[in-house]
Scaffold this active site. Structure first.
Site, PDB file in Angstrom:
ATOM      1  N   ASN A   9       0.873  -1.180   0.000  1.00  0.00           N
ATOM      2  CA  ASN A   9       0.000   0.000   0.000  1.00  0.00           C
ATOM      3  C   ASN A   9       0.907   1.226   0.000  1.00  0.00           C
ATOM      4  O   ASN A   9       1.515   1.549   1.010  1.00  0.00           O
ATOM      5  CB  ASN A   9      -0.882  -0.040   1.262  1.00  0.00           C
ATOM      6  N   TRP A  10       0.994   1.861  -1.149  1.00  0.00           N
ATOM      7  CA  TRP A  10       1.924   2.998  -1.283  1.00  0.00           C
ATOM      8  C   TRP A  10       1.419   4.267  -0.599  1.00  0.00           C
ATOM      9  O   TRP A  10       2.164   5.225  -0.453  1.00  0.00           O
ATOM     10  CB  TRP A  10       2.181   3.293  -2.766  1.00  0.00           C
ATOM     11  N   LYS A  11       0.148   4.284  -0.248  1.00  0.00           N
ATOM     12  CA  LYS A  11      -0.454   5.502   0.335  1.00  0.00           C
ATOM     13  C   LYS A  11      -0.182   6.681  -0.602  1.00  0.00           C
ATOM     14  O   LYS A  11      -0.126   6.497  -1.819  1.00  0.00           O
ATOM     15  CB  LYS A  11       0.078   5.724   1.752  1.00  0.00           C
ATOM     16  N   HIS A  95      -9.574   1.325   4.967  1.00  0.00           N
ATOM     17  CA  HIS A  95      -8.285   1.478   5.646  1.00  0.00           C
ATOM     18  C   HIS A  95      -8.472   2.438   6.825  1.00  0.00           C
ATOM     19  O   HIS A  95      -9.256   3.388   6.743  1.00  0.00           O
ATOM     20  CB  HIS A  95      -7.239   2.023   4.663  1.00  0.00           C
ATOM     21  N   GLU A  97      -6.811   4.826   7.852  1.00  0.00           N
ATOM     22  CA  GLU A  97      -6.593   6.249   7.528  1.00  0.00           C
ATOM     23  C   GLU A  97      -7.822   6.843   6.838  1.00  0.00           C
ATOM     24  O   GLU A  97      -8.127   8.024   7.008  1.00  0.00           O
ATOM     25  CB  GLU A  97      -5.321   6.387   6.667  1.00  0.00           C
ATOM     26  N   GLU A 167      -5.401  -4.838  10.677  1.00  0.00           N
ATOM     27  CA  GLU A 167      -4.365  -3.820  10.840  1.00  0.00           C
ATOM     28  C   GLU A 167      -4.608  -3.060  12.143  1.00  0.00           C
ATOM     29  O   GLU A 167      -5.390  -2.100  12.170  1.00  0.00           O
ATOM     30  CB  GLU A 167      -4.402  -2.827   9.672  1.00  0.00           C
ATOM     31  N   GLY A 173       2.557   2.294  10.727  1.00  0.00           N
ATOM     32  CA  GLY A 173       3.525   3.381  10.568  1.00  0.00           C
ATOM     33  C   GLY A 173       4.254   3.739  11.849  1.00  0.00           C
ATOM     34  O   GLY A 173       4.931   4.757  11.933  1.00  0.00           O
ATOM     35  N   SER A 213       3.376  -2.086  10.178  1.00  0.00           N
ATOM     36  CA  SER A 213       4.835  -2.115  10.330  1.00  0.00           C
ATOM     37  C   SER A 213       5.472  -3.452   9.957  1.00  0.00           C
ATOM     38  O   SER A 213       6.439  -3.873  10.585  1.00  0.00           O
ATOM     39  CB  SER A 213       5.240  -1.714  11.759  1.00  0.00           C
ATOM     40  N   GLY A 234       2.821  -1.210   4.212  1.00  0.00           N
ATOM     41  CA  GLY A 234       2.862   0.208   3.856  1.00  0.00           C
ATOM     42  C   GLY A 234       4.292   0.645   3.588  1.00  0.00           C
ATOM     43  O   GLY A 234       4.837   0.425   2.498  1.00  0.00           O
ATOM     44  N   GLY A 235       4.925   1.243   4.584  1.00  0.00           N
ATOM     45  CA  GLY A 235       6.262   1.829   4.447  1.00  0.00           C
ATOM     46  C   GLY A 235       7.271   0.943   3.725  1.00  0.00           C
ATOM     47  O   GLY A 235       7.974   1.397   2.818  1.00  0.00           O
TER      48      GLY A 235
HETATM   49  P1  PGA Z   1       2.831   0.327   7.550  1.00  0.00           P
HETATM   50  O1  PGA Z   1       1.372   0.540   6.909  1.00  0.00           O
HETATM   51  O2  PGA Z   1       3.368  -0.975   7.007  1.00  0.00           O
HETATM   52  O3  PGA Z   1       3.631   1.521   7.098  1.00  0.00           O
HETATM   53  O4  PGA Z   1       2.647   0.276   9.034  1.00  0.00           O
HETATM   54  C1  PGA Z   1       0.494  -0.529   6.733  1.00  0.00           C
HETATM   55  C2  PGA Z   1      -0.827  -0.020   6.191  1.00  0.00           C
HETATM   56  O5  PGA Z   1      -1.278   1.046   6.622  1.00  0.00           O
HETATM   57  O6  PGA Z   1      -1.468  -0.667   5.321  1.00  0.00           O
END
Ligand code: PGA
Length: 251
Positions: A9-11, A95, A97, A167, A173, A213, A234-235
Site C-alpha cells: 500500500n503505497w499511500k 483502511h 486512515e 491492521e 507506521g 509495520s 505500507g512503508g
Molecule cells: P505500515 O502501513 O506498514 O507503514 O505500518 C500498513 C498499512 O497502513 O497498510
C-alpha cells in the site's frame, strides 16, 4: 490451501517517475515468483501505467480506495468499473486512515464492499482496533463490529472474493508490529466470525492478511502463523529491496 497474498500500500507517496523506476527495478526480481500472489496499490494516477509495466509478471495492481457507484455526478471519486477498465484487480476498502481522516463509517465501508463485489475486483477489507481500545480490552468487540457491519448483506457466494486485512491502528507506521501471537489471536477470531457468517468451508478459503509495520525481518514469523495468510505492507513496500525481500524474491 489459501495462497498467500502480499500487498503493498503505497499511500500518498511517489511521483510518476519514481513509480516508473520502482517497476523497472522490481520486474527482473519477480520472475519465477509463484507461491505468493503479489499486489501493489499505488495512487490512482499510476494504476494504468503500472498495470502495463508489470504485464507478463506475477504482479497485480489494485486501488487504495474506491467509490460505491460506477459513475455519476460525484466529483473527485473513482468507481469499480473505472478501476476494472484500467486493469486493477483489487481495491482496499476501509483502511484506518480512510476511517480516521475521511470519516468512513462501517456503513460506508459496507456500501463500498458491496459495490466492489458486484464488479470483478476483490475488496481488501481493513479492520483494526486503536491503542485505547486495546488497552480497554475492547479489541474483540471492535473487530467483531467492524467485520459484521462491513460485511452486512454479503452472501456466501460473494464472500469467496473477499480478503480481510487485520491492521491494528497502533501498529500502522509506528514501527510497532503486533507479535505473531497477538496477530494470530485476532486472525483466528476473524475467521470464527467469517465461519458464523458464511460457514466454515467458505471461511477457510478467505485470506486474512496482517498489516502494521511489516518489515523484511518480521514477515517470516507472521507468515508462520496458522491464520495469517499474507500481509498488507505500507512503508516497507515503497523500497524495491525491502519489498522484494518481503516477497521472498531470490533476485
Ligand atoms: P505500515 O502501513 O506498514 O507503514 O505500518 C500498513 C498499512 O497502513 O497498510
Amino acid at each position: 490451501m489459501r495462497k498467500p497474498l502480499v500487498a503493498g500500500n503505497w499511500k500518498m507517496f511517489k511521483t510518476r517517475e519514481e513509480a516508473q523506476r520502482f517497476s523497472s527495478e522490481l520486474v527482473p526480481l519477480v520472475t519465477g515468483l509463484s507461491d505468493t500472489e503479489v499486489l501493489i496499490c499505488p495512487p490512482y494516477l499510476y494504476i494504468h501505467q503500472l498495470v502495463e509495466a508489470f504485464e507478463g509478471t506475477p504482479i497485480q495492481i489494485g486501488a487504495q480506495n474506491v467509490f460505491w457507484q460506477d459513475q455519476g455526478a460525484f466529483t473527485g471519486e473513482v468507481g469499480p468499473a473505472m478501476l476494472e477498465s484500467v486493469g486493477a484487480t483489487y481495491a482496499i476498502v476501509g483502511h484506518s486512515e480512510r476511517r480516521q481522516y475521511f470519516s468512513e463509517t462501517d456503513e460506508i465501508v459496507n456500501k463500498k464492499i458491496q459495490a466492489v463485489l458486484s464488479s470483478s475486483l476483490h475488496p481488501i477489507v481493513c479492520v483494526g482496533e486503536t491503542l485505547d481500545e486495546r488497552e480497554q480490552g475492547k479489541t474483540s468487540t471492535v473487530i467483531q463490529n467492524q467485520v459484521m457491519r462491513g460485511l452486512s448483506q454479503i452472501n456466501e457466494k460473494q464472500a469467496q472474493a473477499l480478503v480481510i486485512a487485520y491492521e491494528p491502528v497502533w501498529a500502522i507506521g509506528t514501527g510497532k508490529t503486533a507479535t505473531p501471537q497477538i496477530a494470530q489471536e485476532v486472525h483466528a477470531h476473524i475467521r470464527e466470525i467469517l465461519s458464523r457468517l458464511f460457514g466454515k468451508t467458505v471461511a477457510n478459503t478467505i485470506r486474512v492478511l496482517y498489516g502494521g509495520s511489516v518489515k523484511p525481518d518480521t514477515i517470516d514469523a507472521l507468515m508462520a502463523m496458522q491464520d495469517i495468510d499474507g500481509a498488507l505492507v505500507g512503508g516497507a513496500s515503497l523500497d524495491v529491496a525491502s519489498f522484494a525481500t518481503i516477497l521472498g524474491c531470490k533476485g
